[in-house]
Design an enzyme around this catalytic site. Structure first.
Site, PDB file in Angstrom:
ATOM      1  N   ARG A  42      -8.812  -0.388   4.769  1.00  0.00           N
ATOM      2  CA  ARG A  42      -7.941   0.627   4.178  1.00  0.00           C
ATOM      3  C   ARG A  42      -6.594   0.019   3.790  1.00  0.00           C
ATOM      4  O   ARG A  42      -5.941   0.510   2.859  1.00  0.00           O
ATOM      5  CB  ARG A  42      -7.691   1.765   5.179  1.00  0.00           C
ATOM      6  CG  ARG A  42      -8.901   2.637   5.402  1.00  0.00           C
ATOM      7  CD  ARG A  42      -8.539   3.834   6.249  1.00  0.00           C
ATOM      8  NE  ARG A  42      -7.319   4.445   5.749  1.00  0.00           N
ATOM      9  CZ  ARG A  42      -6.457   5.126   6.489  1.00  0.00           C
ATOM     10  NH1 ARG A  42      -6.663   5.318   7.757  1.00  0.00           N
ATOM     11  NH2 ARG A  42      -5.383   5.655   5.967  1.00  0.00           N
TER      12      ARG A  42
ATOM     13  N   ILE B 153       7.970   7.080  16.969  1.00  0.00           N
ATOM     14  CA  ILE B 153       7.634   7.805  15.733  1.00  0.00           C
ATOM     15  C   ILE B 153       6.387   8.659  15.912  1.00  0.00           C
ATOM     16  O   ILE B 153       6.375   9.832  15.549  1.00  0.00           O
ATOM     17  CB  ILE B 153       7.421   6.829  14.545  1.00  0.00           C
ATOM     18  CG1 ILE B 153       8.582   5.846  14.429  1.00  0.00           C
ATOM     19  CG2 ILE B 153       7.179   7.589  13.238  1.00  0.00           C
ATOM     20  CD1 ILE B 153       9.865   6.387  13.886  1.00  0.00           C
TER      21      ILE B 153
ATOM     22  N   ASP C 120       4.575   0.714  12.110  1.00  0.00           N
ATOM     23  CA  ASP C 120       3.369   0.074  11.573  1.00  0.00           C
ATOM     24  C   ASP C 120       3.222  -1.379  12.020  1.00  0.00           C
ATOM     25  O   ASP C 120       2.223  -2.023  11.690  1.00  0.00           O
ATOM     26  CB  ASP C 120       3.370   0.139  10.036  1.00  0.00           C
ATOM     27  CG  ASP C 120       3.053   1.543   9.531  1.00  0.00           C
ATOM     28  OD1 ASP C 120       2.619   2.380  10.335  1.00  0.00           O
ATOM     29  OD2 ASP C 120       3.233   1.789   8.321  1.00  0.00           O
TER      30      ASP C 120
ATOM     31  N   LYS D 255       0.841  -1.210   0.000  1.00  0.00           N
ATOM     32  CA  LYS D 255       0.000   0.000   0.000  1.00  0.00           C
ATOM     33  C   LYS D 255       0.870   1.252   0.000  1.00  0.00           C
ATOM     34  O   LYS D 255       0.623   2.180  -0.775  1.00  0.00           O
ATOM     35  CB  LYS D 255      -0.884  -0.004   1.253  1.00  0.00           C
ATOM     36  CG  LYS D 255      -1.591   1.312   1.496  1.00  0.00           C
ATOM     37  CD  LYS D 255      -2.476   1.280   2.715  1.00  0.00           C
ATOM     38  CE  LYS D 255      -1.824   1.701   3.996  1.00  0.00           C
ATOM     39  NZ  LYS D 255      -1.533   3.136   4.126  1.00  0.00           N
ATOM     40  N   ASN D 256       1.894   1.265   0.872  1.00  0.00           N
ATOM     41  CA  ASN D 256       2.670   2.494   1.035  1.00  0.00           C
ATOM     42  C   ASN D 256       3.599   2.783  -0.144  1.00  0.00           C
ATOM     43  O   ASN D 256       4.244   3.830  -0.185  1.00  0.00           O
ATOM     44  CB  ASN D 256       3.471   2.449   2.344  1.00  0.00           C
ATOM     45  CG  ASN D 256       2.560   2.638   3.560  1.00  0.00           C
ATOM     46  OD1 ASN D 256       1.362   2.867   3.412  1.00  0.00           O
ATOM     47  ND2 ASN D 256       3.139   2.548   4.743  1.00  0.00           N
TER      48      ASN D 256
ATOM     49  N   CYS E 278      -5.378   8.313   9.712  1.00  0.00           N
ATOM     50  CA  CYS E 278      -5.490   7.674  11.023  1.00  0.00           C
ATOM     51  C   CYS E 278      -5.301   8.682  12.142  1.00  0.00           C
ATOM     52  O   CYS E 278      -4.444   9.560  12.061  1.00  0.00           O
ATOM     53  CB  CYS E 278      -4.392   6.615  11.175  1.00  0.00           C
ATOM     54  SG  CYS E 278      -4.706   5.120  10.277  1.00  0.00           S
TER      55      CYS E 278
ATOM     56  N   ARG F   6      -0.115  14.951  13.223  1.00  0.00           N
ATOM     57  CA  ARG F   6       0.758  14.574  12.104  1.00  0.00           C
ATOM     58  C   ARG F   6       0.879  15.805  11.222  1.00  0.00           C
ATOM     59  O   ARG F   6       0.152  15.959  10.253  1.00  0.00           O
ATOM     60  CB  ARG F   6       0.177  13.385  11.353  1.00  0.00           C
ATOM     61  CG  ARG F   6       0.188  12.120  12.190  1.00  0.00           C
ATOM     62  CD  ARG F   6      -0.485  10.983  11.499  1.00  0.00           C
ATOM     63  NE  ARG F   6       0.374  10.276  10.559  1.00  0.00           N
ATOM     64  CZ  ARG F   6      -0.015   9.207   9.879  1.00  0.00           C
ATOM     65  NH1 ARG F   6      -1.228   8.736  10.029  1.00  0.00           N
ATOM     66  NH2 ARG F   6       0.804   8.615   9.032  1.00  0.00           N
TER      67      ARG F   6
ATOM     68  N   SER G 291      11.079  11.789   7.631  1.00  0.00           N
ATOM     69  CA  SER G 291       9.665  11.690   7.277  1.00  0.00           C
ATOM     70  C   SER G 291       9.530  10.969   5.939  1.00  0.00           C
ATOM     71  O   SER G 291      10.116  11.388   4.932  1.00  0.00           O
ATOM     72  CB  SER G 291       9.040  13.081   7.180  1.00  0.00           C
ATOM     73  OG  SER G 291       7.827  13.017   6.450  1.00  0.00           O
TER      74      SER G 291
HETATM   75  C1  UD1 Z   1       4.244   6.938   6.416  1.00  0.00           C
HETATM   76  C2  UD1 Z   1       3.414   5.679   6.216  1.00  0.00           C
HETATM   77  C3  UD1 Z   1       2.852   5.193   7.549  1.00  0.00           C
HETATM   78  C4  UD1 Z   1       3.986   5.010   8.557  1.00  0.00           C
HETATM   79  C5  UD1 Z   1       4.854   6.256   8.640  1.00  0.00           C
HETATM   80  C6  UD1 Z   1       6.096   6.060   9.502  1.00  0.00           C
HETATM   81  C7  UD1 Z   1       2.512   5.838   3.975  1.00  0.00           C
HETATM   82  C8  UD1 Z   1       1.315   6.028   3.117  1.00  0.00           C
HETATM   83  N1  UD1 Z   1       2.330   5.963   5.301  1.00  0.00           N
HETATM   84  O1  UD1 Z   1       3.384   7.924   6.951  1.00  0.00           O
HETATM   85  O2  UD1 Z   1       2.199   3.942   7.320  1.00  0.00           O
HETATM   86  O3  UD1 Z   1       3.423   4.767   9.841  1.00  0.00           O
HETATM   87  O4  UD1 Z   1       5.306   6.648   7.329  1.00  0.00           O
HETATM   88  O5  UD1 Z   1       6.840   4.994   9.034  1.00  0.00           O
HETATM   89  O6  UD1 Z   1       3.591   5.557   3.494  1.00  0.00           O
HETATM   90  N2  UD1 Z   1       6.202  14.710  10.692  1.00  0.00           N
HETATM   91  C9  UD1 Z   1       6.365  16.053  10.974  1.00  0.00           C
HETATM   92  N3  UD1 Z   1       6.198  16.956   9.956  1.00  0.00           N
HETATM   93  C10 UD1 Z   1       5.881  16.572   8.675  1.00  0.00           C
HETATM   94  C11 UD1 Z   1       5.738  15.188   8.405  1.00  0.00           C
HETATM   95  C12 UD1 Z   1       5.906  14.279   9.447  1.00  0.00           C
HETATM   96  O7  UD1 Z   1       6.653  16.421  12.120  1.00  0.00           O
HETATM   97  O8  UD1 Z   1       5.748  17.436   7.805  1.00  0.00           O
HETATM   98  C13 UD1 Z   1       6.384  13.718  11.779  1.00  0.00           C
HETATM   99  C14 UD1 Z   1       5.142  12.865  12.048  1.00  0.00           C
HETATM  100  O9  UD1 Z   1       4.223  13.520  12.885  1.00  0.00           O
HETATM  101  C15 UD1 Z   1       5.745  11.632  12.665  1.00  0.00           C
HETATM  102  C16 UD1 Z   1       7.089  11.497  11.936  1.00  0.00           C
HETATM  103  O10 UD1 Z   1       7.365  12.784  11.371  1.00  0.00           O
HETATM  104  O11 UD1 Z   1       6.000  11.853  14.034  1.00  0.00           O
HETATM  105  C17 UD1 Z   1       7.116  10.449  10.835  1.00  0.00           C
HETATM  106  O12 UD1 Z   1       6.022  10.680   9.964  1.00  0.00           O
HETATM  107  P1  UD1 Z   1       6.094  10.332   8.402  1.00  0.00           P
HETATM  108  O13 UD1 Z   1       7.281   9.469   8.163  1.00  0.00           O
HETATM  109  O14 UD1 Z   1       5.989  11.593   7.629  1.00  0.00           O
HETATM  110  O15 UD1 Z   1       4.769   9.485   8.226  1.00  0.00           O
HETATM  111  P2  UD1 Z   1       3.840   9.453   6.941  1.00  0.00           P
HETATM  112  O16 UD1 Z   1       4.642   9.714   5.734  1.00  0.00           O
HETATM  113  O17 UD1 Z   1       2.621  10.247   7.193  1.00  0.00           O
END
Ligand code: UD1
Length: 430
Positions: A408, A338, A316, A22-23, A126, A131, A173
């Protein structure tokens, strides 16, 4: 709303097929916005999140045709998507579409790169703590975007086009790395991303972008170097296997006992989680066609794990590991680094008889002799599947409400598990 009922205590045996990730599928579909030519994606999983994103992309003008009926039950091949963004007719991604899934926000950069403007609602997804999208916005600003927030929307413009830059992420991220990587592929000159996420799904997207004509160095490392180009081409790409689904079923086999081959799984995508599983006393072997997971009636050893960006233990899989450790022979310590508030499964596991204490970002899980079936509620995608794992171990019947979260991210979950001997069924609500 559908429910899933499980009668616990049955071992899992045989084989089940792992779907496309999915990701990876989500950002790969978004990459179709970068070219007017056709992007063909094979092995796309049939999931609610994929369908949500398909609707969003169609709204932007992407023509999407689906073919490839899957051969069932094995070998498993997902669907084939042909995506063509010949003309982007709308650069707005509206609230009603984006609020259901956070990854839909990732269309922002590609739309901006292709059209010079984009208007995308702030994301939902979620409910696992705040986030933010600050890293996404900082990355796009570094490439020359002007960004405003207006009525819950991020409005991005690049009147003079985007220019390569050095982007240093203060925090790893996945989403922000995808966003800058895809956008930089159409920016002028070189972009260097430092502290990039190294998740295999980033590598999969980078491989696809390379097939589309991008030049990218450092794939798999935390420094990505992208030479932008003014036009990308069409390509054909196969989505890599889902390592989170792989880990989830591996934990399910560990929970229920038995011997199952996860067909199409790649052990190398999940070394840390498999190592953790082996420490609990579960057998993990690579086969010619996947990964075999086995557990006899021996006790599960407790382990201590901290979630980390790849190659660390994935957040995850934290909920699934916790479900397993509720029955371990001792106390496990699980720390979530995380996401804040990613412990919503704890109170539901406790309803099944688990002994879990929360101390800030850490869960202390004392193994109990048995879990007992109960009514529980799915709260988010990964939390829901941890309840399935707990249900497989519990005595009697566990009913999981609100399973739309499961749909999902997990394709044909009941079929895959019942095919291996689980007593699991869905009650479809009228
Ligand atoms: C992706 C995955 C999700 C997984 C996560 C962490 C997909 C579709 N989703 O989510 O399944 O749980 O990676 O492995 O691939 N953050 C900030 N600012 C930002 C963006 C992120 O502070 O602009 C923080 C988030 O709140 C979190 C951390 O960075 O604490 C990691 O988030 P991120 O890696 O961005 O997660 P997603 O990409 O949303």
């Amino acid at each position: 709303m559908d429910r899933i009922s499980i009668v616990g205590g049955k071992a899992l045996n045989g084989s089940l097929a792992i779907s496309g990730a999915k990701n990876a599928a989500l950002p790969l579909m978004i990459a179709s916005l970068l070219t007017p030519e056709r992007l063909t994606l094979k092995n796309v999983p049939n999931l609610a999140d994929v369908n949500t994103l398909a609707r969003i992309l169609r709204n932007h003008g992407v023509d999407l045709a689906v073919d490839g009926k899957r051969a069932d039950p094995s070998p498993y091949l997902g669907e084939t998507f042909h995506l063509t963004a010949r003309d982007i007719v709308d650069t707005t991604a509206p609230y009603e579409m984006v609020n259901r899934m956070r990854a839909s926000f990732w269309v922002l950069g590609p739309l901006l790169a292709r059209c010079g403007e984009a208007r995308v609602s702030m994301p939902g997804g979620c409910a696992i703590g705040t986030r933010p999208v600050d890293l996404h916005l900082a990355g796009l600003k570094a490439l020359g975007a002007e960004i405003d927030i207006d009525g819950g929307y991020v409005v991005a413009k690049a009147r003079k086009g985007l220019k390569g830059a050095r982007v240093v992420f203060p925090k790893v991220s996945v989403g922000a790395t995808h966003a800058v990587l895809m956008t930089a592929a159409l920016a002028k000159g070189e972009t260097v991303i430092e502290n990039a996420a190294r998740e295999p799904e980033i590598g999969d997207v980078a491989d696809c972008l390379v097939k589309m004509g991008a030049r990218i160095d450092g794939v798999g490392t935390s420094t990505l170097r992208i030479q932008g180009t003014s036009r990308l081409e069409g390509a054909v790409h196969t989505v890599l296997p889902d390592r989170i689904e792989t880990g989830t079923y591996a934990f399910a086999v560990a929970a229920a006992g038995g011997d199952v081959e996860l067909k199409g799984a790649r052990k190398s995508l999940l070394e840390t989680a498999f190592a953790a599983l082996e420490k609990t006393g579960v057998g993990v072997t690579e086969t010619a066609t996947g990964v075999r997971v086995s557990r006899n009636s021996g006790a599960l050893e407790p382990i201590s794990v901290e979630t980390q960006p790849f190659p660390g233990f994935p957040t995850d899989l934290q909920a699934q590991l916790m479900a397993l450790m509720t029955r371990a022979n001792g106390t496990s310590v699980i720390r979530e680094t995380i996401f804040e508030n990613r412990f919503m499964h704890v109170q539901e596991l406790v309803r099944l008889g688990a002994d879990i204490q929360l101390q800030g970002d850490t869960a202390i899980v004392k193994g109990v002799k048995s879990l007992r079936g109960a009514q529980v509620m799915a709260t988010d995608l990964r939390a829901s599947v941890s309840l399935v794992i707990a249900g497989l171990m519990a005595e009697g019947k566990t009913t999981i409400n609100r399973v739309y979260h499961l749909d999902r991210g997990f394709e044909r979950l009941e079929q895959k598990l019942s095919g291996c001997g689980a007593s699991i069924e869905r009650q479809v609500s009228g």
